[in-house]
Design an enzyme around this catalytic site. Structure first.
Site, short mmCIF file in Angstrom:
data_model
loop_
_atom_site.label_atom_id
_atom_site.label_comp_id
_atom_site.label_asym_id
_atom_site.label_seq_id
_atom_site.Cartn_x
_atom_site.Cartn_y
_atom_site.Cartn_z
N THR A 162 0.69 -1.32 0.04
CA THR A 162 0.21 -0.10 0.10
C THR A 162 0.82 1.17 -0.10
OG1 THR A 162 -1.79 -1.18 1.25
CG2 THR A 162 -1.96 1.23 1.35
N ARG A 190 -12.94 -8.22 -1.00
CA ARG A 190 -12.65 -7.88 0.04
C ARG A 190 -12.13 -6.70 0.27
NH1 ARG A 190 -7.39 -5.96 2.09
NH2 ARG A 190 -6.76 -6.25 4.31
N GLY A 192 -9.89 -3.52 2.45
CA GLY A 192 -9.20 -3.48 3.47
C GLY A 192 -9.59 -1.85 4.11
N ASP A 193 -8.60 -1.49 4.89
CA ASP A 193 -8.82 0.16 5.44
C ASP A 193 -8.46 1.10 4.36
OD1 ASP A 193 -5.83 -0.94 5.04
OD2 ASP A 193 -5.52 0.75 6.57
N THR A 213 -0.69 1.86 6.59
CA THR A 213 -0.45 0.45 5.64
C THR A 213 -0.35 -0.77 6.93
OG1 THR A 213 2.11 0.67 5.83
CG2 THR A 213 0.83 1.69 3.98
N GLY A 214 -0.54 -1.92 6.32
CA GLY A 214 -0.21 -3.10 7.37
C GLY A 214 -1.68 -3.76 7.47
N GLY A 216 -4.82 -4.35 7.44
CA GLY A 216 -6.03 -3.46 7.17
C GLY A 216 -7.25 -3.74 8.21
N1 ASP Z 1 -3.63 -2.09 4.58
C1 ASP Z 1 -3.86 -2.69 3.26
C2 ASP Z 1 -4.75 -3.49 3.48
O1 ASP Z 1 -5.17 -4.09 4.27
C3 ASP Z 1 -2.47 -3.61 3.05
C4 ASP Z 1 -1.11 -3.16 3.45
O2 ASP Z 1 -1.00 -1.78 3.71
O3 ASP Z 1 -0.25 -3.79 3.54
O4 ASP Z 1 -5.62 -3.72 2.14
#
Ligand code: ASP
Length: 305
Positions: A162, A190, A192-193, A213-214, A216
């Site tokens: 992201t 799906r 995410g955030d 990021t991370g 979500g």
């Molecule tokens: N946050 C993103 C998601 O959940 C993925 C990511 O940032 O690694 O889609």
């Protein structure tokens, strides 16, 4: 003026700074910088070249927010659109909506004549074939998908990614942008955030901006970006506001996998910071008077137990 991004935003920093330095808006700067990342085929977490979902289809999510008006636009699970961040901006500017997903988002892109693209590159397709294809029972895919997702989320290499971009322009206005292909091998549809205002993205000229990021699903449940900006509004420094956002995740379980969260923030006074729950990651910053961007280490703030 200030431009801050996650490390993979480096490919967009020159373009974003060029907008700011010729007097352009923060909103234009974050959009332009994000578009460059969406075009980076080496980046398997954003735009063209992003890893696909469980069925081998690339679905993109993006959002942006204007700090002056707190108007926002977002798209989710979009297929075949080269620049989802520009589509998110169109949702904000052309529709009385904030979030449009799936076929409706593709329809909007077509109505506006936005560029289409084959998002699945040969490299990403090969990674999908190696990781997933043989594990789907074509005869009964609907019976197997749930179990497959449960297994695959344990694959850390394919979960994180992201791009986040935050900017303050010469007039002091703020903007934020997020774009992603989400988790590789995610369940179709799906979100995410990243396309959810308040979860992965939030911006308010009165306080500051933040993006994540991370994992979500964690940022959704913790309303992380909004929590960070609320901390800035309370007068916390960016680093402390980010730590509050991470602290809010205390006690949230995640099925399978290793929970991970990263966030960046800027405040209205030109302060900036970035945190990660894991060591070893960076972010990028370009501030007034610098002749280029700098790669800086993120502060490590572990997830509370
Ligand atoms: N946050 C993103 C998601 O959940 C993925 C990511 O940032 O690694 O889609």
């Amino acid at each position: 003026m200030l431009l801050v991004a996650s490390a993979n935003g480096q490919v967009g920093m020159e373009a974003g700074w060029a907008v700011l330095s010729r007097g352009g808006t923060a909103l234009d700067a974050v959009e332009v910088a994000t578009r460059a990342v969406e075009d980076n085929l080496e980046d398997h977490t954003v735009g063209t070249g992003g890893y696909p979902n469980l069925l081998g289809v690339v679905e993109l999510d993006a959002s942006l927010m204007d700090g002056a008006t707190r108007r926002a636009g977002a798209v989710g699970a979009v297929q075949g659109v080269r620049h989802p961040i520009s589509l998110a901006r169109a949702v904000m500017e052309r529709l009385p909506h904030v979030l449009v997903v799936g076929e409706g988002a593709s329809r909007l892109a077509a109505e506006l004549g936005l560029e289409t693209a084959e998002l699945l590159t040969p490299e990403a397709a090969a990674a999908w074939r190696a990781g997933v294809e043989g594990r789907i029972d074509a005869g009964h895919p609907h019976h197997r998908l749930l179990r497959l997702v449960a297994d695959l989320v344990r694959d850390p290499e394919h979960v994180a990614g992201t791009v986040n971009v935050l900017a303050q322009d010469g007039r002091g206005h703020l903007a934020s942008a997020v774009s992603t292909s989400g988790w590789a091998w995610k369940y179709p549809g799906r979100l995410g955030d990243s396309p959810l205002i308040g979860a992965g993205n939030y911006c308010d000229d009165r306080a500051g901006a933040a993006a994540c990021t991370g994992w979500g699903e964690l940022a959704i449940r913790g309303a992380t970006a909004r929590t960070v900006v609320a901390g800035l509004a309370d007068g916390l420094a960016p680093r402390d506001a980010l730590a509050r956002g991470i602290a809010e995740l205390a006690g949230l379980d995640v099925p399978g996998g290793e929970p991970m969260m990263q966030a960046i923030a800027i405040d209205r006074a030109g302060g900036h910071a970035a945190v990660s729950t894991q060591p070893g990651s960076d972010y990028v910053v370009w501030a007034d008077g610098w002749d280029g961007y700098r790669v800086l280490p993120r502060a490590v703030v572990p997830l509370p137990g």
